[in-house]
Design a protein around this motif. Structure first.
Motif, PDB file in Angstrom:
ATOM      1  N   GLY A 223      -1.065   4.625  19.470  1.00 28.59           N
ATOM      2  CA  GLY A 223      -0.636   3.071  19.020  1.00 28.59           C
ATOM      3  C   GLY A 223      -1.421   2.448  17.950  1.00 28.59           C
ATOM      4  N   ILE A 224      -2.574   2.988  17.544  1.00 27.89           N
ATOM      5  CA  ILE A 224      -3.414   2.445  16.452  1.00 27.89           C
ATOM      6  C   ILE A 224      -2.752   2.536  15.184  1.00 27.89           C
ATOM      7  CG2 ILE A 224      -5.516   2.438  15.169  1.00 27.89           C
ATOM      8  CD1 ILE A 224      -6.778   3.678  17.555  1.00 27.89           C
ATOM      9  N   ASN A 225      -2.568   1.282  14.457  1.00 30.50           N
ATOM     10  CA  ASN A 225      -1.893   1.254  13.130  1.00 30.50           C
ATOM     11  C   ASN A 225      -2.355   2.549  12.181  1.00 30.50           C
ATOM     12  OD1 ASN A 225      -2.104   0.151  10.036  1.00 30.50           O
ATOM     13  ND2 ASN A 225      -0.445  -0.928  11.256  1.00 30.50           N
ATOM     14  N   ARG A 226      -1.664   2.929  11.680  1.00 30.88           N
ATOM     15  CA  ARG A 226      -1.815   4.156  10.628  1.00 30.88           C
ATOM     16  C   ARG A 226      -2.866   3.582   9.584  1.00 30.88           C
ATOM     17  NH1 ARG A 226       1.142   9.459   8.840  1.00 30.88           N
ATOM     18  NH2 ARG A 226       0.131   9.656   6.903  1.00 30.88           N
ATOM     19  N   GLY A 227      -2.799   2.449   8.995  1.00 35.25           N
ATOM     20  CA  GLY A 227      -3.429   1.978   7.940  1.00 35.25           C
ATOM     21  C   GLY A 227      -4.845   1.829   8.513  1.00 35.25           C
ATOM     22  N   THR A 228      -5.102   1.216   9.620  1.00 35.29           N
ATOM     23  CA  THR A 228      -6.431   1.083  10.314  1.00 35.29           C
ATOM     24  C   THR A 228      -6.884   2.561  10.210  1.00 35.29           C
ATOM     25  OG1 THR A 228      -5.809  -0.729  11.532  1.00 35.29           O
ATOM     26  CG2 THR A 228      -7.595   0.528  12.155  1.00 35.29           C
ATOM     27  N   LEU A 229      -6.408   3.631  10.610  1.00 41.71           N
ATOM     28  CA  LEU A 229      -7.067   4.789  10.713  1.00 41.71           C
ATOM     29  C   LEU A 229      -7.340   5.539   9.371  1.00 41.71           C
ATOM     30  CD1 LEU A 229      -4.663   6.105  13.650  1.00 41.71           C
ATOM     31  CD2 LEU A 229      -7.014   5.638  13.740  1.00 41.71           C
ATOM     32  N   THR A 230      -6.450   4.936   8.475  1.00 50.67           N
ATOM     33  CA  THR A 230      -6.729   5.633   7.130  1.00 50.67           C
ATOM     34  C   THR A 230      -7.976   5.186   6.448  1.00 50.67           C
ATOM     35  OG1 THR A 230      -4.413   5.988   6.724  1.00 50.67           O
ATOM     36  CG2 THR A 230      -5.537   5.872   4.635  1.00 50.67           C
TER      37      THR A 230
END
Length: 71
Positions: free
Chosen positions: A25-32
């Motif tokens: 559920g972590i935002n993809r932008g954060t992970l990127t």
């Protein structure tokens, strides 16, 4: 300098950013940003979710490397 090892963890487990985003559920932008080491800050709940997901400790995800420090 603090280095994020997310790319290594993903590679070791043959996972994609999309897999982690979907499962945590972590935002993809954060992970990127973490993957490319362009993040300037990270929320504690994100660290907690990543450590839980990978079954690791914070020091397995983030490393302090001696050398040049941005100031």
């Amino acid at each position: 300098m603090i280095k994020c090892r997310l790319s290594s963890l993903l590679g070791d487990r043959k996972l994609k950013i999309a897999d982690v985003a979907r499962d945590t559920g972590i935002n993809r932008g954060t992970l990127t940003r973490l993957y490319h080491e362009t993040a300037e800050r990270i929320e504690l709940d994100v660290l907690d979710k990543l450590c839980e997901y990978f079954g690791c400790e914070v020091q397995d995800l983030l490393r302090h490397e001696a050398g040049t420090s941005a100031r």
